[in-house]
Each structure stands twice: as C-alpha cells, then as structure tokens.
Design a protein around this motif. Structure first.
Motif, mmCIF file in Angstrom:
data_model
loop_
_atom_site.group_PDB
_atom_site.id
_atom_site.type_symbol
_atom_site.label_atom_id
_atom_site.label_comp_id
_atom_site.label_asym_id
_atom_site.label_seq_id
_atom_site.Cartn_x
_atom_site.Cartn_y
_atom_site.Cartn_z
ATOM 1 N N THR A 171 0.832 -1.208 0.000
ATOM 2 C CA THR A 171 0.000 0.000 0.000
ATOM 3 C C THR A 171 0.862 1.251 0.000
ATOM 4 O OG1 THR A 171 -1.813 -1.124 1.138
ATOM 5 C CG2 THR A 171 -1.770 1.283 1.264
ATOM 6 N N ASP A 172 1.852 1.294 0.871
ATOM 7 C CA ASP A 172 2.699 2.492 0.988
ATOM 8 C C ASP A 172 3.577 2.700 -0.242
ATOM 9 O OD1 ASP A 172 1.521 2.838 3.411
ATOM 10 O OD2 ASP A 172 3.314 2.578 4.619
ATOM 11 N N ARG A 173 3.982 1.604 -0.897
ATOM 12 C CA ARG A 173 4.769 1.754 -2.120
ATOM 13 C C ARG A 173 3.961 2.434 -3.223
ATOM 14 N NH1 ARG A 173 6.964 -3.516 -1.294
ATOM 15 N NH2 ARG A 173 5.574 -4.406 -2.867
ATOM 16 N N GLN A 174 2.678 2.148 -3.254
ATOM 17 C CA GLN A 174 1.819 2.710 -4.300
ATOM 18 C C GLN A 174 1.294 4.087 -3.931
ATOM 19 O OE1 GLN A 174 -2.506 1.571 -5.846
ATOM 20 N NE2 GLN A 174 -1.043 -0.013 -6.427
ATOM 21 N N ARG A 175 1.022 4.331 -2.638
ATOM 22 C CA ARG A 175 0.284 5.534 -2.250
ATOM 23 C C ARG A 175 1.064 6.502 -1.370
ATOM 24 N NH1 ARG A 175 -5.941 4.575 -2.429
ATOM 25 N NH2 ARG A 175 -5.555 6.067 -4.099
ATOM 26 N N GLY A 176 2.238 6.066 -0.849
ATOM 27 C CA GLY A 176 3.035 6.964 -0.026
ATOM 28 C C GLY A 176 3.228 6.428 1.388
ATOM 29 N N ALA A 177 4.327 6.827 2.020
ATOM 30 C CA ALA A 177 4.671 6.346 3.361
ATOM 31 C C ALA A 177 3.589 6.705 4.373
ATOM 32 C CB ALA A 177 6.008 6.936 3.800
ATOM 33 N N GLY A 178 3.197 5.727 5.169
ATOM 34 C CA GLY A 178 2.232 5.958 6.238
ATOM 35 C C GLY A 178 0.777 5.889 5.813
ATOM 36 N N VAL A 179 0.515 5.723 4.517
ATOM 37 C CA VAL A 179 -0.863 5.716 4.027
ATOM 38 C C VAL A 179 -1.641 4.522 4.575
ATOM 39 C CG1 VAL A 179 -2.284 5.359 1.956
ATOM 40 C CG2 VAL A 179 -0.506 7.111 1.972
#
Length: 351
Positions: A171-179
């Motif tokens: 999820t974080d790789r696609q949408r950003g750290a901590g998402v």
C-alpha cells in the motif's frame, strides 16, 4: 511529497501526447489490433450506450495524496475545482431525469469546499444512491475532515474506499509512506459508526488496484483474502471489494514507459480481451462530468480529453438524455483495460 505530472511539466501531462502514444507504435504498425478492430467483428462498433443510470461527477483534481498509479494525475498542486454553479446544473439534471446514482470522485472529492453542500442537496433532490470515492486518509488529513464518517452516515452515502492491499508495504509503495496505517485508522472510524457492518444499511466498499504491470486476480478470491486479513489483524469489516485494472494513461502510462513495460502490458491486455466484458463496460450506463461541466463517456476518457460525441452535446448546459443514450461512444486503445479478463469498471469486474 512527489509532484503531479502537470507540476513536473512532464510531456505525458499533455492529453494529446498520451493519445498519440496510444495510437502509434505497436498499434500503428499492426503488431496489435486496435480496439476498434477487436470489437467490429462482434458487431459492437460503434459502441453504444444501454441506459444512463450513473452520473459520475469529478468535483476537482486536488488531492492530499500523489499515488503512483493515479489516472487523474491528482495531487495537492492540482487546483482544478468544480464551482457551486456547475454543481447546481448537475443537480437540475438529477432532478429532471431518471438517473438514479450520483458518483462523486476526484482527486479527493471531500476537498472541494462545496462538497458537503452538494451531497446534502443531492439527498434533498431524491437521488437514490450517492457514492463518494474516498482515499480514506483525507479523513485524518485535517481536523475539519474528522467528522466525515458522521456526515456520510447522516446522508446515507455509500463509501467506496481505495486500499491497494491488506498489508502496509504494498500500500505504501503505491500511495506513499504511512498511508496504510492512516487508511486502517479511517476504516476503524467508519466501522465504529456502522459502516461495513451487516444489517446497518451503510455500505463500505474497498477498491483494489494492482501495484505493478499486471492484471488483477479473481475479484471474489481477493475479496475473501481482504476480509479475512483485515478482520484477523485489525478487526475491520467491509461489504464488497472491487478490482480495477490499471489503464495505460497518465501516471500509470508514465510508469509503463519508464520501466519498459508498455508493450508487454498492452500485449497482455489485448490477449486477455473478453468479448463478454464488452457488454458490461461502464461507458454504456454512465456519463462522466469534469470539474468544468464537460461530459465524457467515462472517467478515463475524461483524463484523455475525449469528450462525448459532439452530436450529443458536450457540456451539461446542453444536457439531452435522449441524444446521450443514442450517441456513439468514443474509444481508443486504453479501452482494452476495461475488457481484459473479467473486465473492469468503477464497480469492479463486469463479466
């Protein structure tokens, strides 16, 4: 935070450049059949609507996230926003037609300053179903959004939420750290007031997009996996999972080209073409409206600047349901994304 393609002045921020890329190369030299060539033998060209049931309105491209796969190229630096005047015209259409569903999208639709007013007025107008496509993290982005779950419940909104995977890393790789962590917290807030709970009447759906240059797996199997993992690890419940194929436009097209995956990906889409999926593509029962009131056959055509057939009228100020239901749907090679495998639409698989 990364910038949108538009803010980077990237060549693929230009819609005409994207269309040129999709029309040339492996399609121009005959390596792969065009989408038109694929559907003509099925007697599906020109592609025609069935009945317009869904009014999908993009209220602005501003977003608190900059996701790697985003076909809208949304982000904090995008300032395009729908005015209340344009919303009023949309409401007039909903009041005076048989269209039963208002599907609100963005960007993060909640960031439009008139978003809540629009939802409330649509409820007053008697719209049967109001969908809000939320990235979840907007609920935690600012204190003024913290009460969104209660607002959604009060207005009987169906919440369709983006969650690329049930684990943090993908999820974080696609949408950003901590998402991922913020998304989980937002889902818990929605669950706490009844969303996703059996018998509550408050629908909470999740959307899965593949994280790379491949097609989504079986929607039913993925839904079972998501339900099991989210319940076991976070005590989260939801109603349905929609799998959506990444279409080769905007940021995902940039990714495909940059990683030298474009030709292989298009080849996989063409080879996975499913004639049965053509019957259920979303452009047949949906009209997409941009922040400025222009109309498109679907949200993806909107991002490529492909307005509806001129003969049907291209702006909501000239809305004519009969003409729109008899128009020819505008197609291009990206349409393969909606007809590959089990098919893909904003409501998940179609075949």
């Amino acid at each position: 935070m990364p910038k949108s393609l538009q803010a980077q002045h990237h060549n693929l921020a230009d819609k005409a450049t994207q269309l040129k890329f999709l029309s040339n190369g492996i399609f121009a030299d005959g390596q792969l059949p065009t989408f038109k060539e694929k559907i003509e033998p099925l007697n599906e060209y020109p592609l025609k609507p069935t009945s317009i049931e869904i009014f999908q309105v993009n209220v602005g491209y501003m977003c608190n996230q900059v996701c790697k796969h985003c076909h809208v190229d949304a982000g904090p630096d995008r300032k395009e926003i729908m005015t209340r005047e344009t919303m009023e015209t949309c409401l007039d259409i909903l009041r005076n037609t048989k269209i039963h569903t208002l599907d609100l999208t963005g960007g993060a639709p909640e960031m439009n300053p008139d978003f809540r007013w629009f939802v409330e007025e649509a409820n007053k107008a008697g719209v049967e179903e109001i969908i809000v496509r939320s990235n979840l993290t907007i609920i935690l982005a600012n204190p003024k959004y913290h009460d969104l779950p209660e607002f959604f419940k009060k207005n009987k909104v169906r919440v369709v939420s983006s969650l690329p995977f049930y684990q943090a890393d993908k999820t974080d790789r696609q949408r950003g750290a901590g998402v991922f962590d913020k998304s989980i917290e937002a889902l818990k807030m929605l669950n706490a007031i009844g969303y996703g709970k059996e018998g509550s009447g408050l629908n909470l759906d999740l959307v899965y997009n593949p994280s790379g240059a491949f097609l989504p797996g079986d929607q039913s199997a993925l839904e079972n996996d998501f339900k099991r993992e989210l319940k076991e690890h976070f005590d989260i419940e939801f109603n349905s999972l929609f799998t959506i194929t990444n279409l080769p436009i905007s940021r995902f097209l940039e990714f495909l080209i940059r990683t030298d995956n474009y030709e292989d990906y298009m080849d996989s889409l063409v080879n996975a073409f499913n004639p049965a999926a053509v019957k259920g593509v979303m452009c047949r029962n949906t009209i997409s409206v941009d922040y400025d009131g222009h109309m498109y056959d679907c949200d993806f055509n909107q991002m490529l600047g492909l307005k509806v057939d001129k003969k049907a009228g291209q702006h909501i100020s000239e809305f004519d349901l009969e003409k729109l239901e008899n128009r020819n749907i505008i197609i291009n090679q990206h349409c393969y994304g909606c007809t590959a495998g089990a098919g893909s639409s904003c409501q998940g698989t179609v075949a």
